[in-house]
Design a protein around this motif. Structure first.
Motif, short mmCIF file in Angstrom:
data_model
loop_
_atom_site.label_atom_id
_atom_site.label_comp_id
_atom_site.label_asym_id
_atom_site.label_seq_id
_atom_site.Cartn_x
_atom_site.Cartn_y
_atom_site.Cartn_z
N PHE A 132 5.69 1.76 -13.71
CA PHE A 132 6.33 2.19 -12.47
C PHE A 132 7.63 2.94 -12.73
CE2 PHE A 132 3.92 -1.74 -11.33
CZ PHE A 132 2.85 -1.06 -10.74
N ASP A 133 8.35 2.59 -13.78
CA ASP A 133 9.54 3.35 -14.12
C ASP A 133 9.17 4.70 -14.72
OD1 ASP A 133 12.54 2.03 -14.21
OD2 ASP A 133 10.95 0.55 -14.00
N TYR A 134 8.11 4.71 -15.53
CA TYR A 134 7.68 5.96 -16.15
C TYR A 134 7.27 6.99 -15.09
CZ TYR A 134 5.55 8.97 -19.71
OH TYR A 134 5.25 10.02 -20.55
N THR A 135 6.62 6.53 -14.04
CA THR A 135 6.06 7.44 -13.04
C THR A 135 6.90 7.53 -11.76
OG1 THR A 135 4.67 5.68 -12.11
CG2 THR A 135 3.73 7.01 -13.89
N LYS A 136 8.11 6.97 -11.76
CA LYS A 136 8.88 6.91 -10.52
C LYS A 136 9.27 8.29 -9.99
CE LYS A 136 13.33 6.13 -12.86
NZ LYS A 136 14.45 5.15 -13.07
N ASN A 137 9.33 9.29 -10.86
CA ASN A 137 9.67 10.65 -10.42
C ASN A 137 8.44 11.54 -10.30
OD1 ASN A 137 12.51 10.17 -10.26
ND2 ASN A 137 12.65 10.38 -12.49
N TRP A 138 7.27 10.96 -10.42
CA TRP A 138 6.04 11.73 -10.25
C TRP A 138 5.83 12.03 -8.76
CZ3 TRP A 138 1.34 10.21 -13.77
CH2 TRP A 138 1.71 10.36 -15.12
N ARG A 139 5.07 13.05 -8.50
CA ARG A 139 4.72 13.39 -7.12
C ARG A 139 3.58 12.50 -6.66
NH1 ARG A 139 3.86 19.74 -6.77
NH2 ARG A 139 3.90 19.25 -4.55
N SER A 140 3.41 12.40 -5.36
CA SER A 140 2.32 11.59 -4.81
C SER A 140 1.64 12.31 -3.66
CB SER A 140 2.84 10.23 -4.34
OG SER A 140 3.72 10.38 -3.25
N HIS A 141 0.40 11.93 -3.43
CA HIS A 141 -0.37 12.49 -2.34
C HIS A 141 -1.36 11.43 -1.88
CE1 HIS A 141 -2.71 15.45 0.00
NE2 HIS A 141 -3.78 14.81 -0.45
N SER A 142 -1.43 11.21 -0.58
CA SER A 142 -2.34 10.20 -0.05
C SER A 142 -3.41 10.85 0.82
CB SER A 142 -1.58 9.16 0.78
OG SER A 142 -0.72 8.40 -0.05
N SER A 143 -4.67 10.53 0.52
CA SER A 143 -5.78 10.93 1.38
C SER A 143 -6.25 9.67 2.10
CB SER A 143 -6.90 11.56 0.55
OG SER A 143 -7.29 10.70 -0.50
N GLU A 144 -7.41 9.67 2.66
CA GLU A 144 -7.86 8.54 3.49
C GLU A 144 -7.90 7.22 2.71
OE1 GLU A 144 -11.65 7.19 6.30
OE2 GLU A 144 -11.65 9.14 5.30
N ASN A 145 -8.48 7.25 1.52
CA ASN A 145 -8.67 6.03 0.74
C ASN A 145 -7.99 6.03 -0.62
OD1 ASN A 145 -10.61 4.35 2.38
ND2 ASN A 145 -11.81 6.25 2.24
N ILE A 146 -7.43 7.17 -1.02
CA ILE A 146 -6.90 7.30 -2.38
C ILE A 146 -5.47 7.81 -2.36
CG2 ILE A 146 -7.30 8.27 -4.68
CD1 ILE A 146 -10.18 8.88 -3.81
N THR A 147 -4.59 7.13 -3.08
CA THR A 147 -3.22 7.61 -3.27
C THR A 147 -3.08 8.09 -4.70
OG1 THR A 147 -2.30 6.11 -1.62
CG2 THR A 147 -0.78 7.01 -3.24
N TYR A 148 -2.67 9.34 -4.86
CA TYR A 148 -2.54 9.96 -6.16
C TYR A 148 -1.09 9.99 -6.62
CZ TYR A 148 -7.30 11.81 -5.57
OH TYR A 148 -8.66 11.93 -5.41
N PHE A 149 -0.89 9.82 -7.91
CA PHE A 149 0.40 10.02 -8.56
C PHE A 149 0.18 10.95 -9.75
CE2 PHE A 149 0.86 5.99 -6.37
CZ PHE A 149 2.11 6.11 -5.78
N TYR A 150 1.04 11.96 -9.88
CA TYR A 150 0.82 12.96 -10.92
C TYR A 150 2.14 13.61 -11.31
CZ TYR A 150 0.64 15.66 -6.58
OH TYR A 150 0.94 16.19 -5.33
N ARG A 151 2.16 14.21 -12.50
CA ARG A 151 3.39 14.80 -13.04
C ARG A 151 3.90 15.92 -12.14
NH1 ARG A 151 3.52 17.17 -17.98
NH2 ARG A 151 1.53 18.20 -17.58
#
Length: 375
Positions: A132-151
């Protein structure tokens, strides 16, 4: 994936007969905070108790230690009974420390070097996932059933997101399952997946061209940028939790069977079937009557995905979707699975080796693998 799938594990010794928990010479246990953190980490390793872990994470996560994920290694990290050597405990931020430690076998071979955080909670230190610390500055996107985290520099393909949602919806409909929320991390590559999980080193690091992992308890998916936002193979693993008595070869197979162009190592299943067919043609002595034993071809193809997918196809062809679901419910052991095939699927006097070899040969002549579960 069952342990024997991973030829890389052959060099590892059997479970350590006596575990040790030590610190490196540079770890200053005279420092009160560091001494407390060392005690907490080692106490956790001895007990796997959530009392030593961050309260928010134990509340929100069924598997609160993300390092302890099956698939990356089997059994999962905390079930290997390895000894642990703390390499360092260093200040990470204003209120947290980074614990870096080695998990090693009885012969001192290094299995993994991990990163875990220790953070202050109500005046006391508690352990926390590095993820969670490694990815805390990653972007996110939520669709109906899936939440994405990416660089931050990765461009999410919204069409792939739509495809993933459609695939997931159809998967749940096919197996009459209620959908659950998925959390989907897109890392740069396989090694970056290990990084974000907290594996600074793991014996398989640097060896995989393509990979993906599904953390079944939390519905976490870890995929590479090459796999993108629609890694169907990993999404299919959602069904695994509902069939605890399914043979691992069937669950491995159905993930490849349904995954289209991304069935295995980023390639379609037909690609791997053709390679397996060529290999079997040159190695007539290989018997598929015990399909679990054919697990080694090369670094580009694991034949278990092919055999498992073909067994799914054979069951559906002869017993329909309900036959496959029945197999998922009653084939935990290899012996039970073979008995199911013999009594419910194979015809009188049929030999599983002959049936599978014939099926592989016939399908290898085509350009597309038939998916009999498509609506």
């Amino acid at each position: 994936m069952k342990k024997k799938f991973l030829g890389l594990l052959i060099f590892i010794t059997t479970y350590a007969s006596s575990q040790t928990y030590t610190t490196n010479f540079n770890v200053n246990t005279n420092n009160k905070d560091i001494k407390s953190i060392v005690d907490i980490w080692q106490s956790y390793l001895k007990t796997n108790s959530k009392e030593y872990w961050n309260t928010a994470e134990t509340k929100d996560l069924k598997n609160f230690n993300i390092l302890n994920i099956e698939g990356v290694i089997n059994p999962s990290l905390m079930n290997w009974n390895f000894s642990n050597l703390i390499l360092s405990v260093n200040l990470f931020s204003e209120d947290s420390y980074l614990i870096k430690s080695i998990f090693e076998g009885e012969n001192k071979s290094v299995f993994a070097i991990t990163n875990v955080l220790a953070k202050k909670e109500n005046g006391n230190f508690k352990l926390s996932n590095y993820l969670f610390d490694y990815t805390k500055n990653w972007r996110s996107h939520s669709s109906e059933n899936i939440t994405y985290f990416y660089r931050p520099d990765y461009i999410l393909n919204v069409e792939e997101v739509s495809q993933a949602e459609k695939f997931y919806s159809e998967l749940c409909k096919t197996f009459n399952l209620k959908s659950e929320k998925l959390t989907y991390f897109i890392a740069k590559d396989c090694d970056n997946i290990y990084d974000i999980l907290g594996y600074e080193y793991i014996f398989s690091k640097g060896m995989s061209k393509e990979c993906g992992y599904y953390e079944i308890q939390n519905n976490y998916i870890f995929a590479t940028e090459k796999a993108g936002a629609n890694h169907y193979h990993e999404i299919t693993h959602f069904i695994n939790k509902f069939y605890p008595n399914a043979n691992y070869l069937l669950l491995t197979g159905v993930s490849a069977y349904l995954s289209g162009e991304k069935a295995h190592f980023g390639k379609p299943l037909i690609y791997h079937i053709k390679r397996v067919n060529e290999y079997l043609e040159k190695n007539k002595e290989i018997s598929l009557s015990k399909p679990f034993d054919f697990y080694k071809l090369d670094e580009n193809t694991n034949p278990q995905y092919v055999i498992g997918g073909l067994l799914c196809d054979l069951i559906i062809e002869r017993q329909g979707k309900n036959g496959l679901i029945e197999a998922f419910k009653n084939t935990k052991s290899d012996e039970e699975f073979l008995q199911f095939l013999q009594s419910k699927v194979l015809k009188k006097n049929e030999n599983l080796n002959d049936v599978l070899r014939k099926k592989i040969k016939e399908i290898s002549k085509t350009d597309e693998f038939p998916n009999r579960l498509k609506n």
